[in-house]
Each structure stands twice: as structure tokens, then as C-alpha cells.
Design an enzyme around this catalytic site. Sequence first.
Site, PDB file in Angstrom:
ATOM      1  CG  MET A 196      -6.502  -8.275  39.737  1.00  0.00           C
ATOM      2  SD  MET A 196      -7.881  -7.323  39.055  1.00  0.00           S
ATOM      3  CE  MET A 196      -8.816  -7.005  40.546  1.00  0.00           C
ATOM      4  CG  ASP A 197      -6.905 -16.039  42.952  1.00  0.00           C
ATOM      5  OD1 ASP A 197      -6.428 -16.928  42.231  1.00  0.00           O
ATOM      6  OD2 ASP A 197      -7.825 -16.241  43.775  1.00  0.00           O
ATOM      7  CB  ALA A 198      -9.495 -16.558  38.591  1.00  0.00           C
TER       8      ALA A 198
END
Length: 226
Positions: free
Chosen positions: A8-10
Site C-alpha cells: 500500500m502506498d502511503a
Amino acid sequence: MNYRIILMDADDTLFDFRRAEDAAIRRLCELHRIPDADAVVPLYSRINLAQWKRLEQGEITQSELRVERFAELSCALGLPLDPDALNRDYSRALGEGAFLRDGALSLCRTLSESLPLYIVTNGILEIQTNRFNRSELRPYIREMFVSQEIGYSKPRREYFDEVLRRIGNPPRERVILLGDSLSSDMRGGRAAGITTCWYCPDGGTPTSDCDFSISHLSEFPSVIGL
């Protein structure tokens, strides 16, 4: 359910980066007596975004980015500001902005009951670490991989190769990446041979780099069969 690993990207996926950036720039204006913060915020945001695009394309290093964005801001404002001091104070303020996107906490809580979650981000190590440690997401994330520490940035395949090596080289068809950036997340994930899901709350047209697309984080569990 076909997936074993969720990446998951931040920023602008789990974390509300725009809100954190806004607060940090306003704090910077306060500290350095820069007038008209309402105008400085969007100006800095445009400059910063352009510099991160240059980083993605390999035109600039992260160390150069951190200073050059403030040198450019100083020039645009016509003020004799110290880029190093601006970067230092901005980084400290940004690291305190652990604001989450709507639905991020409930999503991670739900997913972590079934699958290991990992954050993959191009952010700066000290800033991302500070924000992550302050956030409510921490109990649900196995590990966070920051490009500065990995040695490569998204969308480079080497970044994803190293991340997957560190989590045990799972079969790539069993890995899915959720992110908001077509250029760094979707293109990078596709090049690395993993499934991609584009998070686009503002609407937009998916590209061939996206296997799935969602407009709200609450839609993601159905994508992976939960």
C-alpha cells in the site's frame, strides 16, 4: 482470495498528504516570517510535485530535491531565504502530520485480519517514520519500505525487487499494490509483475497499468475477494 501480500502506498492513499503539507508550510511561514501563507501553500505544492516527478524520472537525487524545492520557492517569492533551514523546519513539521485518508484506518484494520500489509513509499525516511509512528495504522502494518532506505524509488523495478526480496520473495501473481499514482505506483507495479489497483477519489481514466480501480478505500476488500 488469490492474494497473499498487500502493498500500500502511503501519501494520498493511506495518509492525507495534502493536509499534512498544508499544515507544515503554514508552520514554516510562521517560523520564517513569510507573508501570505494562503498563496505560499499552493505555490510550494506545485514546486514540490514537479521535483518529485524529476526524482521518479531519475533526473535528481532525493538529497538534491530536499534543498532545490526550497531554493526554487525562495526565488519565486523573491525572498532571501535559507533553503537548508527551510528544509529542516519543514521536515520536522511534516513529520508531525499523521493525518489519515477517510477509510484508511478501518481498511487496514479489516485487511490485517487476513493478510500481511506493507507500506511502499517514495517519501523521506525520517519524515515517513515519524508520521507512521504517530499514526493509528502502526499496529496493522507489518513493515514500511521507504525509497531512501531501499536505495531506489518507485517506479524503478529495483525498488519492488528489493521490497519483495525482504518479505520472502512471494509469487508475484499473489501480490497486489494499492496506490494513487499512475506514474510511480501503477506503472512501477506493472513493470515488476504484480497486480495493481488504482485509488482515484477524484475520478479519472484508468490506464493499461491498472488491473483494478477504485474511488473509495472501502471498495478495496471486494477487489481482493474479502
